[in-house]
Design a protein around this motif. Structure first.
Motif, mmCIF file in Angstrom:
data_model
loop_
_atom_site.group_PDB
_atom_site.id
_atom_site.type_symbol
_atom_site.label_atom_id
_atom_site.label_comp_id
_atom_site.label_asym_id
_atom_site.label_seq_id
_atom_site.Cartn_x
_atom_site.Cartn_y
_atom_site.Cartn_z
ATOM 1 N N SER A 6 -7.602 8.925 9.278
ATOM 2 C CA SER A 6 -6.413 9.595 8.743
ATOM 3 C C SER A 6 -6.445 11.087 9.046
ATOM 4 N N LEU A 7 -7.651 11.643 9.192
ATOM 5 C CA LEU A 7 -7.768 13.048 9.542
ATOM 6 C C LEU A 7 -7.601 13.257 11.045
ATOM 7 N N PHE A 61 5.952 -3.730 6.548
ATOM 8 C CA PHE A 61 5.934 -3.038 7.841
ATOM 9 C C PHE A 61 7.338 -2.567 8.213
ATOM 10 N N ASN A 62 8.332 -3.416 8.024
ATOM 11 C CA ASN A 62 9.708 -3.038 8.347
ATOM 12 C C ASN A 62 10.224 -1.929 7.448
ATOM 13 N N LEU A 70 -3.572 -0.881 10.131
ATOM 14 C CA LEU A 70 -4.157 0.454 10.158
ATOM 15 C C LEU A 70 -3.098 1.503 9.822
ATOM 16 N N GLU A 71 -1.940 1.408 10.449
ATOM 17 C CA GLU A 71 -0.871 2.355 10.134
ATOM 18 C C GLU A 71 -0.469 2.247 8.668
ATOM 19 N N TYR A 75 -0.662 5.140 5.903
ATOM 20 C CA TYR A 75 0.504 5.439 5.069
ATOM 21 C C TYR A 75 0.111 5.480 3.592
ATOM 22 N N ALA A 76 -0.665 4.483 3.158
ATOM 23 C CA ALA A 76 -1.066 4.404 1.753
ATOM 24 C C ALA A 76 -1.948 5.589 1.366
#
Length: 108
Positions: A6-7, A61-62, A70-71, A75-76
């Motif tokens: 994330s970094l 996802f939508n 992973l994305e 996001y979380a």
């Protein structure tokens, strides 16, 4: 590992900065994905079938504009960090407002 990514990896702009975009159940699934759980683990934890978990993930996802786990985990994490930042900022301003009101009341 996810926190390190994330970094290092800038997350693309995600449309779900809107509160209430996800249902409570979807939020729970997102949280469990961010914890590194598999669909099978999530299904056992939430007492759902794996097929239902896949359906939730497809809709999530939508809604948030991600295309993989992973994305979604990034996001979380980003959302969690923003929520922590907002709550700490609001905690800092509440006492200041109270102090200002007390001072103005004494001056009256």
């Amino acid at each position: 590992m996810i926190e390190a990514l994330s970094l290092a990896v800038p997350a693309k702009a995600i449309i779900s900065k809107v509160p209430g975009l996800l249902t409570k159940r979807e939020e729970g699934v997102v949280h469990l994905v961010a914890e590194g759980m598999t669909n099978k683990d999530i299904s056992l934890q939430l007492h759902l079938s794996e097929h239902t978990v896949r359906n939730y993930l497809f809709r999530i996802f939508n809604k948030v504009g991600t295309s993989n786990r992973l994305e979604l985990a990034l996001y979380a994490i980003d959302r969690r960090d923003n929520d922590i930042e907002r709550s700490s900022l609001s905690a800092m301003t509440v006492p200041l407002l109270g102090a200002t009101q007390t001072i103005s009341a004494r001056q009256s």
